[in-house]
Design an enzyme around this catalytic site. Structure first.
Site, PDB file in Angstrom:
ATOM      1  N   GLY A 260     -31.841  36.640  71.758  1.00 51.91           N
ATOM      2  CA  GLY A 260     -31.273  37.137  70.510  1.00 51.91           C
ATOM      3  C   GLY A 260     -32.228  37.989  69.694  1.00 51.91           C
ATOM      4  O   GLY A 260     -31.963  38.245  68.523  1.00 51.91           O
ATOM      5  N   GLU A 297     -35.713  33.632  75.988  1.00 55.32           N
ATOM      6  CA  GLU A 297     -34.932  34.356  76.996  1.00 55.32           C
ATOM      7  C   GLU A 297     -34.203  35.559  76.407  1.00 55.32           C
ATOM      8  O   GLU A 297     -32.988  35.554  76.282  1.00 55.32           O
ATOM      9  CB  GLU A 297     -33.963  33.409  77.704  1.00 55.32           C
ATOM     10  CG  GLU A 297     -33.220  32.494  76.764  1.00 55.32           C
ATOM     11  CD  GLU A 297     -32.341  31.495  77.494  1.00 55.32           C
ATOM     12  OE1 GLU A 297     -32.759  30.980  78.536  1.00 55.32           O
ATOM     13  OE2 GLU A 297     -31.237  31.242  76.997  1.00 55.32           O
ATOM     14  N   PRO A 298     -34.965  36.579  76.063  1.00 57.86           N
ATOM     15  CA  PRO A 298     -34.354  37.785  75.515  1.00 57.86           C
ATOM     16  C   PRO A 298     -33.639  38.601  76.587  1.00 57.86           C
ATOM     17  O   PRO A 298     -34.094  38.669  77.738  1.00 57.86           O
ATOM     18  CB  PRO A 298     -35.558  38.562  74.983  1.00 57.86           C
ATOM     19  CG  PRO A 298     -36.703  38.098  75.820  1.00 57.86           C
ATOM     20  CD  PRO A 298     -36.422  36.676  76.198  1.00 57.86           C
ATOM     21  N   ARG A 336     -19.146  48.285  73.149  1.00 57.74           N
ATOM     22  CA  ARG A 336     -19.665  47.635  71.941  1.00 57.74           C
ATOM     23  C   ARG A 336     -19.071  48.161  70.633  1.00 57.74           C
ATOM     24  O   ARG A 336     -18.726  47.364  69.758  1.00 57.74           O
ATOM     25  CB  ARG A 336     -21.192  47.692  71.910  1.00 57.74           C
ATOM     26  CG  ARG A 336     -21.836  46.969  73.109  1.00 57.74           C
ATOM     27  CD  ARG A 336     -23.341  46.837  72.982  1.00 57.74           C
ATOM     28  NE  ARG A 336     -23.700  45.905  71.931  1.00 57.74           N
ATOM     29  CZ  ARG A 336     -24.145  46.253  70.738  1.00 57.74           C
ATOM     30  NH1 ARG A 336     -24.332  47.523  70.434  1.00 57.74           N
ATOM     31  NH2 ARG A 336     -24.409  45.345  69.844  1.00 57.74           N
ATOM     32  N   TYR A 340     -17.307  45.134  68.903  1.00 64.67           N
ATOM     33  CA  TYR A 340     -18.091  44.497  67.845  1.00 64.67           C
ATOM     34  C   TYR A 340     -18.225  45.371  66.604  1.00 64.67           C
ATOM     35  O   TYR A 340     -19.022  45.034  65.722  1.00 64.67           O
ATOM     36  CB  TYR A 340     -19.518  44.222  68.328  1.00 64.67           C
ATOM     37  CG  TYR A 340     -19.662  43.415  69.590  1.00 64.67           C
ATOM     38  CD1 TYR A 340     -19.157  42.118  69.687  1.00 64.67           C
ATOM     39  CD2 TYR A 340     -20.357  43.933  70.686  1.00 64.67           C
ATOM     40  CE1 TYR A 340     -19.334  41.379  70.838  1.00 64.67           C
ATOM     41  CE2 TYR A 340     -20.543  43.189  71.840  1.00 64.67           C
ATOM     42  CZ  TYR A 340     -20.029  41.916  71.909  1.00 64.67           C
ATOM     43  OH  TYR A 340     -20.214  41.188  73.052  1.00 64.67           O
ATOM     44  N   CYS A 378      -6.368  55.335  75.824  1.00 60.86           N
ATOM     45  CA  CYS A 378      -5.213  55.238  74.923  1.00 60.86           C
ATOM     46  C   CYS A 378      -5.285  53.964  74.092  1.00 60.86           C
ATOM     47  O   CYS A 378      -4.509  53.021  74.302  1.00 60.86           O
ATOM     48  CB  CYS A 378      -3.923  55.286  75.731  1.00 60.86           C
ATOM     49  SG  CYS A 378      -3.726  56.870  76.535  1.00 60.86           S
ATOM     50  N   GLU A 379      -6.242  53.911  73.189  1.00 65.42           N
ATOM     51  CA  GLU A 379      -6.424  52.794  72.270  1.00 65.42           C
ATOM     52  C   GLU A 379      -6.985  53.370  70.980  1.00 65.42           C
ATOM     53  O   GLU A 379      -7.924  54.168  71.027  1.00 65.42           O
ATOM     54  CB  GLU A 379      -7.471  51.795  72.812  1.00 65.42           C
ATOM     55  CG  GLU A 379      -7.089  51.052  74.056  1.00 65.42           C
ATOM     56  CD  GLU A 379      -6.151  49.887  73.823  1.00 65.42           C
ATOM     57  OE1 GLU A 379      -6.063  49.419  72.660  1.00 65.42           O
ATOM     58  OE2 GLU A 379      -5.508  49.459  74.781  1.00 65.42           O
ATOM     59  N   TYR A 407     -25.871  45.656  77.506  1.00 65.29           N
ATOM     60  CA  TYR A 407     -24.431  45.422  77.352  1.00 65.29           C
ATOM     61  C   TYR A 407     -23.660  46.747  77.312  1.00 65.29           C
ATOM     62  O   TYR A 407     -22.661  46.876  76.626  1.00 65.29           O
ATOM     63  CB  TYR A 407     -24.154  44.571  76.099  1.00 65.29           C
ATOM     64  CG  TYR A 407     -24.971  43.299  76.071  1.00 65.29           C
ATOM     65  CD1 TYR A 407     -24.670  42.254  76.945  1.00 65.29           C
ATOM     66  CD2 TYR A 407     -26.063  43.157  75.215  1.00 65.29           C
ATOM     67  CE1 TYR A 407     -25.435  41.096  76.959  1.00 65.29           C
ATOM     68  CE2 TYR A 407     -26.834  41.993  75.224  1.00 65.29           C
ATOM     69  CZ  TYR A 407     -26.514  40.968  76.099  1.00 65.29           C
ATOM     70  OH  TYR A 407     -27.276  39.832  76.111  1.00 65.29           O
TER      71      TYR A 407
END
Ligand SMILES: *Cc1c(COP(=O)(O)O)cnc(C)c1O
Length: 461
Positions: A260, A297-298, A336, A340, A378-379, A407
């Site tokens: 994180g 654990e990055p 992303r 998010y 198409c969103e 990611y």
């Protein structure tokens, strides 16, 4: 394994962040011309620098790369060579880490509601690689491991009840899905020790530890330190009555306080002060019992600023409300922003045509215009940014979407039957295709012309 030995003498000397403006524009333009767009570019040299900075900040700790951030073979090999272990979230990731040369002693599999197929596979791997560690976040998962005859190394994932994270969807420390509730963790770990070799305790609070969230990080780490002391205490009753019933101390190897570590996506956001986070972590976890190491654990921190996504402008549409810049990369390439509301810096590298058909001026010579950059899906949510000031984009311009190495490709999909993009790896400056661009045939490659006859068996790996 302890990564400190692998740290280069000048580790920690590299810049703490690479911004989208730091990339060589001509080089990126050449790569886009040669390989087409959308194109991911992942710089392995930057991946190595990030590994070295982590190892230097956490000397003596176990540093594990959460491979889900970027599982490309070349990245895994670079991380392995740099001396980090691999933290895997699925059978597929374990498979890839093995293929990239991580031995069992450097492999950690964290089972979150693991599908039977994943457990079958990993238990099979553990027969050949008995040093592999399985992290379990539910007693059911431990039972399911035991049912498969597994009695090897286990780490107990704890839900510390505190969470950090840049977005609701990645805040895991407080979400009940992850880990055994803190109050029950000690009992669960002791019970597990009757069936397995319990080597560690683990918590991961979510993604996005940043300077504002250091307090919740500290709280999580302190709780984990406390739990480690409780579990390893040889004399838990303090010599008082009931000694006969006192639980046997566990022989833990490590306390894993998760990943994180944030990276600055916004241009004016300062980089994480990694040495300060490391110092706060060590202080909060202390004193660790003898023989118990700190582990981190990055994922994102290792790969995010080592990657950019290149995309070409194909449509520029002025509307009464906004200027919409259509590009050939969308949420299927980089999810992303849609998922998010994530911010990714975008730099216009130019190269497009002006309205007179000639070369448009260099981006530095153009005015800045507020634009929405939209993909081909198409969103409505398929935008890379909204109302962002960019050097006035024209058709044919190349845009670099920064901090896309974590990611990014990992969350790419074939929605709208879009083949996934290509990825080029830069290694000591040399570019090679790390993942070829998918073709239309790849999109349909799993379909059967006839009615499928293959049974969907549990073990059908
Ligand atoms: C995703 C994940 C990480 C890495 O998170 P980052 O934000 O990428 O550092 C670490 N540990 C576990 C268990 C994870 O699921």
């Amino acid at each position: 394994m302890t990564g400190a030995d692998a740290a280069a003498p000048d580790a920690g000397e590299s810049p703490s962040v690479r911004r989208v403006g730091d990339w060589d524009a001509d080089r990126l333009a050449d790569l886009a011309a040669e390989h087409g767009t959308p194109l991911y570019v992942q710089d392995l040299d930057r991946v190595r620098e990030n590994c070295e900075r982590l190892l230097a900040a956490f000397p003596g700790a176990d540093v594990r790369y959460a491979v889900k951030a970027h599982t490309g073979r070349r990245v895994l090999e670079a991380v392995r060579d740099a001396g980090l272990d691999a933290e895997c979230a699925s059978a597929g990731e374990v498979d890839r880490a093995l293929a990239a040369g991580f031995g069992g002693d450097r492999l950690h599999y964290t089972a979150v509601n693991p599908p039977a197929r994943d457990l079958d596979y990993v238990v099979g791997v553990a027969e050949a690689e008995p040093d592999l560690t399985v992290t379990a976040g539910a007693v059911d998962t431990l039972d399911r491991l035991a049912e498969r005859g597994y009695d090897g190394r286990v780490c107990v994932r704890v839900n510390p009840g505190v969470g950090a994270g840049h977005h609701e969807k990645v805040r895991t420390g407080g979400a009940a899905k992850f880990g055994i509730p803190y109050d029950r963790a000690a009992d669960a770990a002791r019970a597990a020790a009757e069936r397995f070799d319990v080597v560690g305790i683990h918590a991961h609070a979510g993604s996005g530890i940043d300077p504002d969230q250091l307090d919740s990080h500290r709280e999580l780490v302190a709780r984990m330190g406390e739990l480690a002391r409780e579990l390893t205490d040889p004399d838990p009753a303090g010599g008082a009555a009931g000694v006969g019933d006192a639980p046997a101390p566990l022989d833990l190897d490590y306390v894993d306080v998760g990943g994180g570590f944030g990276v600055p996506y916004e241009e004016d956001e300062p980089p994480l002060d990694l040495p300060a986070v490391a110092e706060a972590t060590r202080e909060a976890v202390a004193p660790l019992p003898a023989g118990v190491d700190l582990a981190v654990e990055p994922g994102r921190y290792v790969v995010a600023d080592a990657g950019v996504l290149l995309t070409r402008v194909n449509t520029v549409k002025p509307t009464p409300d906004e200027r919409v810049v259509g590009v050939d990369a969308g949420m299927t390439d980089l999810l992303r922003p849609a998922m998010y509301d994530a911010y990714h810096p975008i730099r216009n590298l130019g190269g497009g045509r002006g309205s007179d058909g000639g070369d448009a001026p260099a981006p530095e010579e153009r005015g800045a215009t507020a634009v929405t950059v939209a993909g081909p899906i198409c969103e409505t949510g398929d935008t890379l940014c909204r109302d962002r000031a960019l050097a006035d984009p024209v058709r044919g311009d190349l845009l670099a979407v920064g901090v896309a190495g974590a990611y990014g490709y990992e969350m790419a999909s074939q929605y709208n039957s879009r083949p996934r993009p290509a990825e080029v790896a830069l290694d000591d400056g040399t570019a090679t295709v790390a993942r070829r661009r998918e073709r239309l045939a790849d999109v349909t490659s799993t379909e059967r012309a006839e009615t499928a006859t293959e049974p969907a068996t549990e073990g059908g790996r």
